[in-house]
Design an enzyme around this catalytic site. Structure first.
Site, PDB file in Angstrom:
ATOM      1  N   HIS A 134       7.332   7.605 -12.968  1.00  0.00           N
ATOM      2  CA  HIS A 134       6.236   7.275 -12.043  1.00  0.00           C
ATOM      3  C   HIS A 134       5.103   8.310 -12.128  1.00  0.00           C
ATOM      4  CE1 HIS A 134       5.289   4.846  -8.191  1.00  0.00           C
ATOM      5  NE2 HIS A 134       4.173   5.326  -8.709  1.00  0.00           N
ATOM      6  N   ARG A 138       4.456  -1.879 -10.055  1.00  0.00           N
ATOM      7  CA  ARG A 138       5.563  -1.779  -9.105  1.00  0.00           C
ATOM      8  C   ARG A 138       6.819  -2.382  -9.724  1.00  0.00           C
ATOM      9  NH1 ARG A 138       3.831   1.901  -7.079  1.00  0.00           N
ATOM     10  NH2 ARG A 138       3.257   2.315  -4.937  1.00  0.00           N
TER      11      ARG A 138
HETATM   12  P1  NDP Z   1      -5.379  -3.438  -5.951  1.00  0.00           P
HETATM   13  O1  NDP Z   1      -4.900  -3.815  -4.596  1.00  0.00           O
HETATM   14  O2  NDP Z   1      -6.759  -2.914  -6.105  1.00  0.00           O
HETATM   15  O3  NDP Z   1      -5.255  -4.704  -6.929  1.00  0.00           O
HETATM   16  C1  NDP Z   1      -4.165  -5.566  -6.886  1.00  0.00           C
HETATM   17  C2  NDP Z   1      -4.446  -6.725  -7.843  1.00  0.00           C
HETATM   18  O4  NDP Z   1      -3.301  -7.591  -7.833  1.00  0.00           O
HETATM   19  C3  NDP Z   1      -5.645  -7.578  -7.398  1.00  0.00           C
HETATM   20  O5  NDP Z   1      -6.392  -7.990  -8.523  1.00  0.00           O
HETATM   21  C4  NDP Z   1      -4.974  -8.789  -6.749  1.00  0.00           C
HETATM   22  O6  NDP Z   1      -5.721  -9.987  -6.820  1.00  0.00           O
HETATM   23  C5  NDP Z   1      -3.742  -8.918  -7.631  1.00  0.00           C
HETATM   24  N1  NDP Z   1      -2.711  -9.706  -6.949  1.00  0.00           N
HETATM   25  C6  NDP Z   1      -2.051  -9.430  -5.786  1.00  0.00           C
HETATM   26  N2  NDP Z   1      -1.202 -10.434  -5.469  1.00  0.00           N
HETATM   27  C7  NDP Z   1      -1.333 -11.357  -6.452  1.00  0.00           C
HETATM   28  C8  NDP Z   1      -0.753 -12.635  -6.674  1.00  0.00           C
HETATM   29  N3  NDP Z   1       0.139 -13.167  -5.833  1.00  0.00           N
HETATM   30  N4  NDP Z   1      -1.138 -13.317  -7.768  1.00  0.00           N
HETATM   31  C9  NDP Z   1      -2.064 -12.817  -8.626  1.00  0.00           C
HETATM   32  N5  NDP Z   1      -2.649 -11.606  -8.474  1.00  0.00           N
HETATM   33  C10 NDP Z   1      -2.298 -10.891  -7.400  1.00  0.00           C
HETATM   34  O7  NDP Z   1      -4.291  -2.415  -6.526  1.00  0.00           O
HETATM   35  P2  NDP Z   1      -4.531  -1.200  -7.558  1.00  0.00           P
HETATM   36  O8  NDP Z   1      -5.237  -1.733  -8.746  1.00  0.00           O
HETATM   37  O9  NDP Z   1      -5.109  -0.034  -6.858  1.00  0.00           O
HETATM   38  O10 NDP Z   1      -3.013  -0.825  -7.907  1.00  0.00           O
HETATM   39  C11 NDP Z   1      -2.198  -1.703  -8.684  1.00  0.00           C
HETATM   40  C12 NDP Z   1      -0.741  -1.246  -8.639  1.00  0.00           C
HETATM   41  O11 NDP Z   1      -0.588   0.037  -9.263  1.00  0.00           O
HETATM   42  C13 NDP Z   1      -0.200  -1.076  -7.206  1.00  0.00           C
HETATM   43  O12 NDP Z   1       1.080  -1.663  -7.117  1.00  0.00           O
HETATM   44  C14 NDP Z   1      -0.066   0.424  -7.055  1.00  0.00           C
HETATM   45  O13 NDP Z   1       0.935   0.771  -6.153  1.00  0.00           O
HETATM   46  C15 NDP Z   1       0.284   0.836  -8.483  1.00  0.00           C
HETATM   47  N6  NDP Z   1       0.027   2.250  -8.784  1.00  0.00           N
HETATM   48  C16 NDP Z   1       0.880   2.904  -9.639  1.00  0.00           C
HETATM   49  C17 NDP Z   1       0.649   4.227  -9.966  1.00  0.00           C
HETATM   50  C18 NDP Z   1       1.539   4.943 -10.933  1.00  0.00           C
HETATM   51  O14 NDP Z   1       1.380   6.144 -11.135  1.00  0.00           O
HETATM   52  N7  NDP Z   1       2.482   4.273 -11.561  1.00  0.00           N
HETATM   53  C19 NDP Z   1      -0.484   4.974  -9.414  1.00  0.00           C
HETATM   54  C20 NDP Z   1      -1.324   4.184  -8.543  1.00  0.00           C
HETATM   55  C21 NDP Z   1      -1.069   2.878  -8.247  1.00  0.00           C
HETATM   56  P3  NDP Z   1      -7.153 -10.108  -6.072  1.00  0.00           P
HETATM   57  O15 NDP Z   1      -8.102  -9.265  -6.919  1.00  0.00           O
HETATM   58  O16 NDP Z   1      -7.467 -11.540  -6.142  1.00  0.00           O
HETATM   59  O17 NDP Z   1      -6.960  -9.537  -4.692  1.00  0.00           O
END
Ligand code: NDP
Length: 313
Positions: A276, A228
């Site tokens: 994207h 993001r």
């Molecule tokens: P998930 O919700 O499965 O994973 C998010 C991860 O971020 C988790 O490991 C979570 O920790 C961690 N996290 C969240 N907040 C914090 C914090 N404050 N400190 C440390 N770690 C944190 O998301 P996805 O893996 O499905 O997606 C990841 C990103 O990719 C998203 O923003 C999504 O929108 C983006 N995306 C982009 C695409 C593109 O084409 N560019 C396509 C699809 C998705 P924990 O495991 O402890 O909860």
């Protein structure tokens, strides 16, 4: 479910998604023997399941009074999560096809910098035989070890990179040195040569990569951000590229999308921009995830991939 019930599904998304999802979703629901009607326009009060792209086509969700869930066809739901009228259970997309696509994008861009492809593709003059480091000598940090970050960390580890990962809650992943929480941030960034950012936007992650945190990376480090845009402080990134501390940034997501034509990232010689596309949703697998969640709702089972409003992702 009563024998004469027909499930009413509203599919609210641009044509391109409808065209690709409709045949797979229809087939999957027929396979499950669930009598369903899928429409693109419907009285919100009649809708049992809202299947939607969270892109502001719907801004007021208060009319969906009998719906059991809102099922997003996209993984990222950060913007719609801030809509106070959306009080239904909200499931985001976790799509195996999208996961594969993200692993391919991340591995490709990590390898680009690791083996120094630009040096040989963009310049054919000279004969400077410098052996690049081996993967096991290159430290890569994956910020976010969720559905996508976890799969990328595993793939990079299978290629022998020295992979470190960071999540909010402690995690264990084979072949990955895991760090967690605010106290783990310094350790995950220290001396990292390539950082891959797969975090959602939350108040805790916004501007996480700023002047202070970027300074912790190894000199010449590369930032890859398919997560993001708001997680990076744009001005700090440009300053770190300009003063030579960072070697390159490969960016797929931005604060404003489409990225404005006059944005400094576009012309910067050390920035690669992609629109994207790191991993688009794949209807052939994603529509099956939607169908499964509708079947679960009808069977009274918990929905898969529910978003936590408290955590913000
Ligand atoms: P998930 O919700 O499965 O994973 C998010 C991860 O971020 C988790 O490991 C979570 O920790 C961690 N996290 C969240 N907040 C914090 C914090 N404050 N400190 C440390 N770690 C944190 O998301 P996805 O893996 O499905 O997606 C990841 C990103 O990719 C998203 O923003 C999504 O929108 C983006 N995306 C982009 C695409 C593109 O084409 N560019 C396509 C699809 C998705 P924990 O495991 O402890 O909860």
């Amino acid at each position: 479910m009563s024998p004469d019930r027909t499930v009413q599904v509203l599919f609210s998304a641009p044509d391109v998604f409808y065209d690709s999802f409709f045949p797979v979703l229809t087939a999957a629901l027929a396979e499950a023997q669930l009598p369903t009607v899928i429409r693109r326009e419907m009285d919100p009060a009649e809708v049992d399941y809202l299947v939607f792209a969270p892109n502001d086509l719907i801004t007021d969700f208060s009319g969906f009074v009998r719906a059991r869930a809102a099922l997003s066809i996209w993984a990222g739901v950060d913007r719609v999560l801030r809509n106070p009228t959306l009080t239904l259970p909200l499931a985001r997309m976790v799509d195996p096809g999208q996961r594969e696509g993200m692993v391919e994008y991340v591995v490709a861009h990590v390898l680009r910098h690791h083996v120094g492809m630009d040096r040989y593709i963009l310049s054919s003059s000279g004969w400077n035989q410098v052996a690049p480091r081996l993967a096991r000598q290159r430290r890569v940090a994956v910020l976010g070890l969720g559905e996508l970050g976890g799969a990328c960390a595993r793939a990079l580890s299978s290629l022998n990179f020295d992979v470190h990962g960071w999540s909010r809650r402690p995690k264990t992943l084979d072949g990955v040195t895991c760090h967690a929480g605010a106290e783990g941030l310094e350790a995950v960034l220290a001396g990292t040569a390539i950082v891959v950012c797969l975090l959602p936007t939350t108040p805790q992650t916004e501007n996480l990569l700023n002047a202070e945190t970027l300074a912790r990376l190894a000199p010449g480090a590369v930032v890859i951000n398919p997560g993001r845009g708001a997680v990076i402080d744009d001005a700090a990134l440009i300053a770190a590229l300009d003063d030579g501390h960072l070697g390159h940034a490969t960016l797929d997501t931005f604060r404003i999308e489409p990225l404005p034509e006059d944005h400094p990232f576009r012309a910067h010689p050390k920035v690669t921009v992609s629109p994207h596309v790191a991993s688009l949703v794949r209807a052939e697998t994603a529509a099956r995830v939607i169908a499964e969640n509708i079947c679960r709702g009808e069977a009274g089972q918990p929905f898969l991939h529910l978003v936590s409003r408290r955590d913000g992702y």
